[in-house]
Every structure is written in C-alpha cells, then in structure tokens.
Design a protein around this motif. Structure first.
Motif, PDB file in Angstrom:
ATOM      1  N   ARG A   1       0.806  -1.223   0.000  1.00  0.00           N
ATOM      2  CA  ARG A   1       0.000   0.000   0.000  1.00  0.00           C
ATOM      3  C   ARG A   1       0.840   1.274   0.000  1.00  0.00           C
ATOM      4  NH1 ARG A   1      -3.631  -3.659   1.439  1.00  0.00           N
ATOM      5  NH2 ARG A   1      -5.847  -3.072   1.411  1.00  0.00           N
TER       6      ARG A   1
ATOM      7  N   GLY B   1       2.328  -3.792  -5.910  1.00  0.00           N
ATOM      8  CA  GLY B   1       0.892  -3.886  -6.116  1.00  0.00           C
ATOM      9  C   GLY B   1       0.448  -3.587  -7.537  1.00  0.00           C
TER      10      GLY B   1
ATOM     11  N   LEU C   1      -5.856  -4.051  -2.685  1.00  0.00           N
ATOM     12  CA  LEU C   1      -5.509  -2.640  -2.556  1.00  0.00           C
ATOM     13  C   LEU C   1      -6.727  -1.735  -2.734  1.00  0.00           C
ATOM     14  CD1 LEU C   1      -2.101  -2.513  -4.467  1.00  0.00           C
ATOM     15  CD2 LEU C   1      -2.510  -2.658  -2.019  1.00  0.00           C
TER      16      LEU C   1
END
Length: 414
Positions: A163, A169, A208
């Motif tokens: 994050r 991600g 996410l």
C-alpha cells in the motif's frame, strides 16, 4: 556402520540438493531454453537471487539482451556485464530508494515497442522502493521495524508494504505498459501468491481497493496508509501484455530433498504441512515428532515461522531459534539430528543460514557458559549455537524459497 558424524554430513548433503534444485540460474536457464524469447530484450532482475537468475537469462539469450539492471541484497552480487546494485534488506534504506530511482530511469529508457524480461525473487520488497512524497524514509523504516518485530506473518507484512509503494501492487506493470513483459519468479511465499512475491510489482491486487483490516496497527501506520498511491485496477490494460511464470518453489526443494535422502539410503517422509507460527513452538513440535518416528527416516518439512523480538534482540533468526528449541527437546539423545535453514543462505539479519543440532547441542553450549532458555528469550540463539558448533554457513545460494527443516532419526548408537 554409519557414524553419527556421517549422518550430520548427510543432512547437509540433502539440504544442498534441495538448494541445487531451485537455483535461480538453473531454473531460469531451463525455462528459457524450452521457450526462448525472440528478438532484442531488456532485462530487470530484483531480489536475493537476482544475480543468479540474470546469469541464467544471459546463458541462453546472450547478445539478445540489449541492456539490464540487477538489484540484489548486499553481499549477493554476481559478476555481470550490466549494473548490479546492492541494496538494503530486510529494512529499506537509502540504497533501496536509490535502486528505485535507478529502476524508474531504466524503465523510461526502454523503447515502448520493446520486450522486457523481469526476474523476481524474495527480498525484492525491501531491495527496491519508491515512496510517496508524503512518507519519509525514516517513517517507512519505523513501520518496517514495527512489522518485523510484531509477529505478523509475511502475507500481512506485504499487505501493508504494497500500500505504501509506487512500484508494488501492480504499479510497475503500469510503468512498463505497453511493452511486452515476461516475468519469471522464484517464490518465497506460502501458496506461491504472485501478489506477495516481491510485493507483486506486476500483478493486479484487488486487496488494494479494499480497506486494510488488520487489528492493533499503531496510529503512525494508520496515518501513513492515507497516502497510498493509486494502484491499477485488475482489468487495467497494463496487465494484458504481461506473462508470469513461477520457476522455483518450496515444493520443488522439498521433493529434491526427499530424493537425495533416498539416494543416501534413508527412508524419506515428505511432510505436506506448511510450518508457520511461532518458531519456538514449531521447533519443539517437530522435534517431538522426530523423536517418535521410525529409525532410518528423514523427515522433510518446509515453511516460514516467526519470532517475537524483544526490545534489544541478540544474534540469530527464526531458523536458529527453531533449531535451538528443537535441540532442547532432543537433549541427551544420540539417535536424532535436526536442521533448519533459510534457502537464501541467511537467517534474520545474520550471515548464517540456520543450524544443524543434535542431542549434544545443549551440553556443548552450556559447557561454553551459555543458557539455551535465556538465549531463546533474548532472540540470541545464534550466540548459543556458535558456541555449540552447530551453525550453518552457505553464503548466497542463488535462490530463496523460504525455509527447509530436516529431521533424521536412527537407532540409538548408530
């Protein structure tokens, strides 16, 4: 008659066979020999096995590799004809941020119509990073120190780190688009989840897009999570040109260990359970099972445990703590040996891979003036195991598929 010293040597041979089966150079080379990439290719390699994996690509592709950038852990560099950056691990440091800047610049130089091979192995999460401007390196390191000492498992650890990154991600996929990308991976996470390996720089991550639901996070972590950079949606076009393949796993290493044990004349038991949770509890549990097993049997386990760190931890890592806890259960026996080691050749912030203990480990350490229970309480198993002569050093192994545990039970006196 096989002497006890031979059994120790044989466990080390079995461990080395497991490492050889998942060596990054070999696995990448074999994959590319089967299905080579056509034309000119750019290469990015990140992780503890980055150097070995890049060598595997070089073995096959040679002059077709136009340019490359390799980022690995300090002390793990391999000789290569391209820049090899050594960066911080397990904590992100300034060299990790410099590696991130170099990676962003390298991607910018790759032509939009080019092909790219990306090689990822464990450790990538710490080795290369680009942070949002609102998050300082000092605050990010504080977050990572808290996570490492909290007992959180690797999945939750990565859920936080993904994050806070401009690369993880799936964000590197966005930066590489529209280039064609082949991503080859050495897996160091349970279940071989591509979102978690290297924190998933080329993988869509629906997590996410949801609130983080971890309990007991300190306020300073909750505050910085508000600055999470945007991540591409799972249906983003940036993922259409990416092909991902896992070339080495913990299961591959365990299977190779079983075959090596059989070749040495032992019975071999492939233990299917993933060893996780507290290292001290796991060490005691595995030693108890070993003690009750049939003579002549090598047990092969694999996994990744955790250690709850005191405020000022001593020397060692989870494998050394696990092995010392096992040694306490095996104390006084002359018929059992137990090995626990990291396949990357390191255990925690040490240059030791782990340890190979037996029924005499505790007596040897105590005769040198050490106390096993106190060592475990201080997360200082390495100091005790150095005194007992049971530490394992392999140096960088060219791979990283979590940890291997081996137990051997014989008849008493053999």
């Amino acid at each position: 008659m096989t002497m006890p010293t031979d059994h120790r040597k044989n466990l080390l041979k079995i461990f080395q066979s497991a490492l050889a089966a998942v060596n990054g150079r070999v696995c990448v080379r074999e994959r590319l020999k089967e299905r080579p990439l056509p034309g000119k290719v750019y290469m990015i390699a990140v992780g503890k096995a980055a150097g070995a994996m890049a060598q595997g690509a070089q073995d096959v592709m040679g002059g077709n590799l136009v340019d490359a950038l390799i980022i690995t852990k300090k002390g793990h560099a391999e000789p290569l004809p391209w820049p090899v950056l050594e960066a911080g691990h397990p904590l992100v440091d300034e060299s990790s941020l410099e590696a991130g800047r170099r990676l962003l610049a390298f991607v910018d130089r790759i032509p939009k119509d080019a092909s790219v091979i990306v090689l990822i192995s464990g450790g990538a999460s710490a080795l290369v990073e680009a942070l949002p401007p609102q998050i300082s390196l000092e605050r990010f390191q504080e977050i990572n120190r808290w996570i490492l000492g909290s007992g959180l498992d690797i999945n939750d650890y990565n859920r936080i780190r993904r994050r806070l990154s401009r690369l993880k991600g799936g964000r590197l996929a966005k930066l590489l688009y529209p280039r064609r990308v082949l991503c080859l991976v050495v897996s160091d996470v349970p279940g071989n989840d591509l979102r978690a390996i290297g924190s998933g720089p080329l993988v869509a991550d629906e997590d996410l897009r949801r609130p983080l639901t971890l309990r007991k996070l300190p306020d300073f972590i909750t505050e910085v999570l508000a600055h999470m950079p945007p991540a591409p949606a799972p249906d983003d076009a940036c993922f259409q040109n990416i092909k991902r393949e896992i070339v080495a796993t913990l299961d591959n290493a365990k299977s190779a260990a079983v075959e090596a044990a059989k070749e040495l004349g032992y019975q071999a038991m492939l233990e299917a359970s993933f060893i996780s949770g507290d290292a001290l509890e796991a060490g005691a549990r595995l030693a108890k099972k070993l003690s009750n097993s049939e003579p002549g049997t090598v047990h092969v386990w694999g996994g990744e445990t955790t250690v709850q760190l005191p405020e000022s931890p001593g020397r060692g890592g989870r494998n050394q703590s696990l092995a010392l806890a096992a040694a306490m259960m095996l104390r006084g026996r002359d018929d059992a040996w137990f090995l626990s080691a990291g396949t990357d050749g390191t255990d925690g912030p040490t240059d030791d891979a782990g340890a190979l203990v037996d029924g005499g480990t505790i007596a040897r350490g105590e005769s040198a003036g050490h106390n096993a229970e106190q060592a475990l309480a201080r997360a200082d198993a390495g100091t005790f195991l150095e005194a007992s002569g049971d530490l394992i050093q392999t140096g960088p192994t060219g791979t990283n598929v979590m940890d291997i545990m081996l137990g051997l039970k014989m008849t008493s006196g053999n």
